[in-house]
Write an enzyme that holds these catalytic residues in place. Structure first.
Site, PDB file in Angstrom:
ATOM      1  N   HIS A 156     -17.263 -19.916  -7.033  1.00  9.60           N
ATOM      2  CA  HIS A 156     -17.232 -19.634  -8.465  1.00  9.60           C
ATOM      3  C   HIS A 156     -16.440 -20.714  -9.196  1.00  9.60           C
ATOM      4  CE1 HIS A 156     -16.423 -17.606 -12.281  1.00  9.60           C
ATOM      5  NE2 HIS A 156     -17.447 -16.822 -11.994  1.00  9.60           N
ATOM      6  N   GLU A 169     -24.469 -20.429 -12.868  1.00 10.85           N
ATOM      7  CA  GLU A 169     -23.519 -19.984 -13.874  1.00 10.85           C
ATOM      8  C   GLU A 169     -22.947 -21.194 -14.600  1.00 10.85           C
ATOM      9  OE1 GLU A 169     -21.748 -15.803 -12.570  1.00 10.85           O
ATOM     10  OE2 GLU A 169     -20.685 -17.470 -11.653  1.00 10.85           O
ATOM     11  N   GLY A 208     -17.146 -16.203 -19.331  1.00  8.30           N
ATOM     12  CA  GLY A 208     -15.893 -15.757 -19.923  1.00  8.30           C
ATOM     13  C   GLY A 208     -16.065 -15.170 -21.311  1.00  8.30           C
ATOM     14  N   SER A 211     -22.430 -14.766 -19.504  1.00  9.81           N
ATOM     15  CA  SER A 211     -22.589 -13.990 -20.736  1.00  9.81           C
ATOM     16  C   SER A 211     -23.880 -13.191 -20.746  1.00  9.81           C
ATOM     17  CB  SER A 211     -22.515 -14.915 -21.959  1.00  9.81           C
ATOM     18  OG  SER A 211     -21.250 -15.522 -22.062  1.00  9.81           O
TER      19      SER A 211
END
Length: 267
Positions: free
Chosen positions: A95, A168, A174, A211
């Protein structure tokens, strides 16, 4: 073809909160859409108990990280055998937060992927370009490098568990993230899948994360080259997760009824 839709809790939820989520999710298993593979990735303090609650369901449970060695003097780390001891199915690797804050590199991601495959875990490999890399026109080169380095040690390996990639884009993650447009993400997914197939000689599902919300999830899963969603804060409440699952199911049904609307080959 199965659509993967899941969430990582990141550093959130006490054991009590995680179990409340798992118990509610378990109650819905009888009414699930069998075309969708659900998964949850709690914090490590909760994984064993969450897995116990969901063991009799179709939901897969994973961990958020692991070390590439099976054992040793690696204070604070957990290994693949430890995850297997918890009866886990998946391990999230690479990640962007791990890369940025904890020194994760393309090389260490590759070592972890190899360890996961060796122990029969499904690696969920996160990849994505930064805003600066996108603006410089480097996105495809960055993604190609990340995919190749993540998979190079398992080229030719055929393990019992699948390998998953999660695209991602760092700028989409975030609380202040801006979701990628469906067209932009779809183009990236197609190229990611092509690179992965070139390395492994077989198709690798590519999920989108960044998102994801109730407002955009249906459009996203309707795109060609999209094999699922990896959801953040929109799925941290079980009601939010179930809502996105329902919306994804509706999108799958529409694509199934109107196959010309998408290049996706649905079950």
């Amino acid at each position: 073809m199965v659509l993967w839709v899941g969430t990582s809790f990141k550093m959130n939820k006490t054991l009590e909160e995680a179990l409340a989520f798992a118990n509610r999710l378990a109650e819905t298993d009888r009414d699930r859409d069998t075309r969708i593979q659900r998964f949850v990735i709690p914090s490590f303090t909760a994984v064993r108990e969450v897995q116990r609650v969901l063991a009799a369901t179709s939901v897969k449970v994973g961990a958020q990280n692991m070390h590439w060695e099976d054992s040793g003097a690696w204070t604070g780390e957990v290994s693949a055998p430890m995850l297997k001891d918890c009866q886990l199915d998946i391990v999230e690797l690479g990640h962007s937060e791990r890369r940025e804050h904890f020194g994760e590199t393309d090389e260490t991601v590759g070592l972890k992927v190899a360890a996961a495959v060796r122990h029969g875990l499904t690696p969920l490999i996160c990849i994505g370009e930064t805003l600066q890399e996108r603006q410089a026109g480097q996105a495809d080169d960055v993604l190609r490098r990340q995919v190749e380095k993540a998979l190079e040690l398992v080229a030719g390996e055929v393990g019992p568990a699948p390998i998953l990639l999660a695209y991602e884009p760092v700028w989409a993650i975030g609380v202040n993230g801006i979701p990628a447009t469906a067209d932009y993400a779809c183009e990236r997914h197609g190229k990611i899948a092509e690179v992965a197939t070139g390395v492994l000689g077989r198709a690798v599902p590519v999920l989108y994360g960044g998102s994801v919300s109730p407002q955009n999830c249906e459009e996203l899963v309707s795109q060609a080259h999209f094999d699922g969603l990896f959801i953040g804060r929109s799925a941290w409440s079980v009601d939010g997760y179930l809502d996105i699952l329902r919306r994804a199911s509706a999108a799958v049904e529409r694509s199934f009824m109107c196959p010309k609307a998408s290049e996706r080959k649905l079950p």
